[in-house]
Design a protein around this motif. Structure first.
Motif, PDB file in Angstrom:
ATOM      1  N   ILE A 142       0.823  -1.221   0.000  1.00  0.00           N
ATOM      2  CA  ILE A 142       0.000   0.000   0.000  1.00  0.00           C
ATOM      3  C   ILE A 142       0.851   1.263   0.000  1.00  0.00           C
TER       4      ILE A 142
ATOM      5  N   ARG B  97      -5.691 -20.245   5.505  1.00  0.00           N
ATOM      6  CA  ARG B  97      -7.088 -19.848   5.725  1.00  0.00           C
ATOM      7  C   ARG B  97      -8.078 -20.637   4.899  1.00  0.00           C
TER       8      ARG B  97
ATOM      9  N   ALA C 177     -14.832 -17.395  -6.216  1.00  0.00           N
ATOM     10  CA  ALA C 177     -15.295 -17.179  -4.840  1.00  0.00           C
ATOM     11  C   ALA C 177     -14.099 -17.162  -3.888  1.00  0.00           C
TER      12      ALA C 177
ATOM     13  N   ALA D 193     -12.675 -13.722  -4.063  1.00  0.00           N
ATOM     14  CA  ALA D 193     -13.556 -12.739  -3.420  1.00  0.00           C
ATOM     15  C   ALA D 193     -13.451 -12.779  -1.902  1.00  0.00           C
ATOM     16  N   SER D 194     -13.003 -13.897  -1.351  1.00  0.00           N
ATOM     17  CA  SER D 194     -12.953 -13.998   0.112  1.00  0.00           C
ATOM     18  C   SER D 194     -11.760 -13.256   0.700  1.00  0.00           C
ATOM     19  N   PHE D 195     -10.871 -12.742  -0.145  1.00  0.00           N
ATOM     20  CA  PHE D 195      -9.695 -12.056   0.396  1.00  0.00           C
ATOM     21  C   PHE D 195      -9.757 -10.539   0.270  1.00  0.00           C
ATOM     22  N   SER D 196     -10.868 -10.008  -0.225  1.00  0.00           N
ATOM     23  CA  SER D 196     -11.019  -8.564  -0.313  1.00  0.00           C
ATOM     24  C   SER D 196     -11.740  -8.081   0.944  1.00  0.00           C
ATOM     25  N   SER D 197     -11.446  -6.866   1.374  1.00  0.00           N
ATOM     26  CA  SER D 197     -12.078  -6.380   2.603  1.00  0.00           C
ATOM     27  C   SER D 197     -12.076  -4.861   2.649  1.00  0.00           C
ATOM     28  N   PRO D 198     -13.171  -4.244   3.135  1.00  0.00           N
ATOM     29  CA  PRO D 198     -13.131  -2.785   3.266  1.00  0.00           C
ATOM     30  C   PRO D 198     -12.396  -2.336   4.532  1.00  0.00           C
ATOM     31  N   GLU D 199     -12.055  -3.264   5.414  1.00  0.00           N
ATOM     32  CA  GLU D 199     -11.337  -2.893   6.645  1.00  0.00           C
ATOM     33  C   GLU D 199     -10.030  -3.672   6.736  1.00  0.00           C
ATOM     34  N   GLY D 200      -8.958  -2.965   7.076  1.00  0.00           N
ATOM     35  CA  GLY D 200      -7.672  -3.638   7.268  1.00  0.00           C
ATOM     36  C   GLY D 200      -6.886  -3.748   5.967  1.00  0.00           C
ATOM     37  N   LEU D 201      -5.659  -4.255   6.082  1.00  0.00           N
ATOM     38  CA  LEU D 201      -4.779  -4.346   4.921  1.00  0.00           C
ATOM     39  C   LEU D 201      -4.906  -5.739   4.306  1.00  0.00           C
ATOM     40  N   PHE D 202      -5.086  -5.775   2.997  1.00  0.00           N
ATOM     41  CA  PHE D 202      -5.354  -7.074   2.377  1.00  0.00           C
ATOM     42  C   PHE D 202      -4.793  -7.210   0.961  1.00  0.00           C
ATOM     43  N   TYR D 203      -4.173  -6.132   0.421  1.00  0.00           N
ATOM     44  CA  TYR D 203      -3.771  -6.163  -0.985  1.00  0.00           C
ATOM     45  C   TYR D 203      -2.832  -7.324  -1.326  1.00  0.00           C
TER      46      TYR D 203
ATOM     47  N   ASN E  87     -15.104 -10.823   5.565  1.00  0.00           N
ATOM     48  CA  ASN E  87     -13.660 -10.951   5.692  1.00  0.00           C
ATOM     49  C   ASN E  87     -13.090  -9.799   6.528  1.00  0.00           C
TER      50      ASN E  87
ATOM     51  N   ILE F 167     -16.527 -17.056   3.251  1.00  0.00           N
ATOM     52  CA  ILE F 167     -16.029 -15.744   3.700  1.00  0.00           C
ATOM     53  C   ILE F 167     -15.936 -14.826   2.485  1.00  0.00           C
ATOM     54  N   LEU F 168     -16.573 -13.679   2.581  1.00  0.00           N
ATOM     55  CA  LEU F 168     -16.611 -12.787   1.428  1.00  0.00           C
ATOM     56  C   LEU F 168     -16.435 -11.338   1.827  1.00  0.00           C
ATOM     57  N   GLU F 169     -16.103 -10.532   0.838  1.00  0.00           N
ATOM     58  CA  GLU F 169     -16.023  -9.081   1.049  1.00  0.00           C
ATOM     59  C   GLU F 169     -17.445  -8.593   1.358  1.00  0.00           C
TER      60      GLU F 169
ATOM     61  N   PHE G  76     -12.065   4.073   4.683  1.00  0.00           N
ATOM     62  CA  PHE G  76     -11.442   3.693   5.951  1.00  0.00           C
ATOM     63  C   PHE G  76      -9.988   3.270   5.750  1.00  0.00           C
ATOM     64  N   ASN G  77      -9.760   2.336   4.816  1.00  0.00           N
ATOM     65  CA  ASN G  77      -8.406   1.791   4.624  1.00  0.00           C
ATOM     66  C   ASN G  77      -7.395   2.865   4.248  1.00  0.00           C
TER      67      ASN G  77
END
Lengths: 274, 439
Positions: free
Chosen positions: A42, A63, A226, A229-239, B32, B59-61, B245-246
């Motif tokens: 980031i 995971r 799918a 898609a499970s590794f994207s997130s609006p909170e925290g670092l995930f790139y 997630n 688990i999803l966005e 937020f990020n």
């Protein structure tokens, strides 16, 4: 070779490489990011040189069960392509060699179904799947992918079949060959390169399909889309983790595409666009 | 022929096969984020305690999860036995019969009264509890103690928005890549509107009056949005309209913001020296207030509910009781440390001295959550519940539209007046279509 010709060739080669680099840059950057730490990923100033780490791949593997998702993707991509070919080959054969005055319109109508946004038919398809107990099953996903790709496959096969000289089939018919024999013993071997490139394209399309895969599956039949898609997130670092998951998801299909690029290019340039 | 010695082996094999067949498989749809990933890891202990239950995870966005679970709940698809939902879904889905009411089904050992009141209220409708909160948050002000000290400033425990603009003006230093304040600017009902709603609330505004007429043309909304746009334009980082937020978290962690007002959940990351360059100098204060404290802090939670289409509601109830229990919080503390326990759900968590020691921001988080009242979110009376997330089905549509208009005002594509006028018209249109507004 004259120096003018050589210069022109060099220029064209350089241009070709530049275009290839621009097109493949996002994928290259994705792979690079997958080996960075989250903080490096980031960073406002992009890191070209960095100490590569495998921690993201380890985290992804810890995971989730990659092979479960990959297995589903393989079954659905190959299965849907076989099913779609089984339906599309007789259909394209009939359209190419026994056309009616509505054949062209039918072909266009089939293709026009691809122009409708998927979400427009979400509720009816979801309810049909629920009633038929096809939700979160590989059979259901295989079926929907076969139906999704059917118009493109029919269209491409129709174009390839049209390239086969009509006289060859007529000669076989004169010798008493049935339409089935005509199809299997003559047409399919003659159009095999086209069928292979169509199949490859159908596999790639099914592999990358995300909307229906995400909507119609939960845990059992979920494919690699799918998984990503499970590794994207609006909170925290995930790139970095998302990049590692995406790299793992695209690796098999990129390898397949690389190995079969000649057939693919032939399919794309001589098939649908002709 | 099968040898006699082989029979016990076959017997045990058959038994294993039969017990596997008798196992109930629960499919859990969750979001997630760090707390949920910990839950997934620790759930192996639940499976050991309940060998008859197997857990499958989806688990999803957040956005994809919401679309997927809404489709399934509305169509009674039965794909999920447990869904992770927020304050927008729990009451609406419950009212529509998509979720099972839980209050009468919980076991006697489950300490329901220990749940924080705002969380319980947010997950209920008409006296029925439809989901058990797993994690909760409010909003607070983060600031750089070192910069404040150097500038001779003191952040009060309860700052006002006048204080915030004064501090931002003094600390803003673009020459050294330091912004006076960072705030959410990315458009979306869960992005910029999450924060802007709290500003409007504390400036005395409300989304709708008692007859569902939108209030964007009110002087309160005008004052709130003008303040927000002016503050960010003058003292915010470049490209604020794309910061969520990020992005803001990254800016603050890298020392590029003097202040930041956002979710209480960020405190854990900001105080973690492995991740944050400002871990030793970050200070915490309440979310700022303007003319009224009402609605100045937001309220958000992730809760676990059981869809009415679940095939295994009894087993699902066992799991959600386990995952939202006091014992689970203890388990996380023992396994990963107190600072990592899911915050904002239980009174008992905030009575643990180890937690208060490990998380210096815990007391403020608790006070912020308790001060947020989703049932009475604004100074003036309103026909809705929810502080920043208005509990009506059309809210995502309205919130996204208004968010885009305010983001356009922020980048200077239109004036605040024009943005609010368009927001008023767009919201009236949606409300008429939804049958809430009848004129």
């Amino acid at each position: 070779m004259s120096s003018k010709k050589l210069r022109r060739k060099l220029l064209m080669t350089a241009l070709g490489w530049a275009v290839a680099l621009v097109i493949s840059f996002p994928a290259l950057w994705l792979v690079l990011t997958s080996f960075k730490t989250e903080t490096e990923a980031i960073s406002r100033i992009p890191h070209i040189l960095f100490r590569a780490t495998l921690e993201n791949y380890v985290a992804v593997q810890e995971r989730t069960t990659y092979f479960h998702f990959a297995g589903n993707s393989v079954i659905v991509a190959i299965g849907s392509t076989i099913l779609a070919l089984a339906l599309a080959i007789p259909c394209a054969y009939a359209m190419a060699f026994m056309p009616t005055k509505r054949t062209r319109d039918t072909l266009l109508w089939m293709l026009s179904t691809k122009m409708m946004p998927s979400v427009g038919v979400l509720v009816p398809i979801y309810l049909i799947f629920r009633e038929m107990n096809l939700l979160d099953t590989r059979t259901g996903l295989l079926l929907i992918n076969a139906l999704l790709n059917l118009p493109i496959i029919v269209w491409m096969l129709y174009t390839f079949f049209k390239e086969v000289p009509r006289e060859v089939l007529e000669a076989a018919r004169m010798d008493g060959a049935s339409p089935l024999r005509e199809l299997y013993d003559l047409l399919l071997p003659l159009a095999m390169p086209g069928i292979v490139s169509t199949s490859l394209l159908a596999i790639i399309l099914a592999w990358n399909e995300a909307f229906w895969s995400l909507t119609l599956t939960a845990a059992k039949a979920a494919p690699l889309t799918a998984f990503v898609a499970s590794f994207s997130s609006p909170e925290g670092l995930f790139y970095s983790k998302l990049s590692a998951a995406s790299t793992m998801a695209i690796a098999p299909i990129v390898i397949l595409g690389w190995l079969s690029q000649k057939q693919l290019v032939r399919g794309l340039t001589f098939g649908a666009v002709k | 022929m099968i040898r006699r010695e082989m029979l016990p082996l076959f017997g045990s094999l058959l038994l294993t096969v039969f017990s596997a067949c008798a196992q109930t498989t629960l499919t859990i749809a969750t979001v997630n984020n760090g707390d949920m990933i910990v839950m997934q890891r620790l759930a192996k202990q639940f499976e050991q305690q309940h060998p008859e239950i197997r857990l499958d995870w989806v688990i999803l966005e957040e956005k994809i999860l919401r679309e997927k679970t809404t489709t399934d709940a509305a169509a009674h698809g039965g794909q999920f036995d447990i869904v992770t939902i927020g304050p927008l879904e729990a009451p609406i889905w419950g009212r529509r019969g998509w979720l099972l009411p839980l209050e009468d089904k919980l076991s006697s050992s489950y300490d329901l009264n220990d749940l924080l009141r705002p969380m319980r209220d947010g997950a209920s409708d008409s006296g029925h509890l439809y989901a058990l909160p797993f994690y909760g948050e409010s909003s607070m002000t983060y600031y750089r103690k070192d910069l404040f000290r150097r500038a001779g400033l003191t952040m009060p425990l309860q700052p006002t928005y006048d204080d915030i603009s004064r501090f931002a003006q003094k600390l803003n230093d673009p020459a050294h890549d330091l912004s006076g304040i960072c705030l959410r600017g990315k458009p979306g009902w869960g992005e910029n509107m999450g924060y802007i709603s709290t500003v409007a609330n504390t400036f005395g505004g409300r989304w709708f009056d008692e007859s569902w007429r939108p209030q964007f043309d009110s002087p309160e909304w005008h004052a709130a949005v003008s303040y927000y746009v002016d503050l960010l334009q003058k003292y915010g980082p470049p490209g604020s309209s794309s910061n969520g937020f990020n992005e803001s978290l990254t800016l603050f962690e890298n020392g590029r913001c003097a202040m930041w007002i956002d979710a209480t959940v960020a405190a854990g990351s900001l105080s973690n020296a492995k991740q944050s360059k400002v871990a030793s100098t970050v200070g915490y204060a309440s979310a700022p207030i303007a003319t009224t404290p009402r609605g100045s802090q937001w309220l958000w939670f992730w809760a676990l509910g059981i869809p009415s289409s679940s095939k295994h509601p009894e087993a699902a109830l066992k799991f959600i009781e386990w995952a939202t229990s006091k014992e689970y919080i203890q388990l996380v503390a023992q396994t990963n440390g107190w600072e990592t326990v899911p915050p904002g759900t239980r009174e008992s968590t905030y009575k643990q001295l180890q937690y208060l020691d490990a998380a210096p921001f815990a007391g403020l988080t608790y006070r912020s959550i308790m001060a947020a009242d989703p049932l009475h979110p604004t100074e003036k009376p309103v026909p809705y519940t929810g502080v920043q997330c208005i509990v009506i089905p059309s809210f995502p549509t309205i919130g996204n539209q208004v968010g885009q208009l305010i983001a356009a005002a922020l980048v200077g594509n239109m004036s605040v007046d024009e943005a609010l006028h368009k927001a008023q018209l767009a919201t009236e249109r949606v409300e008429r279509r939804a049958g809430l507004l009848h004129q």
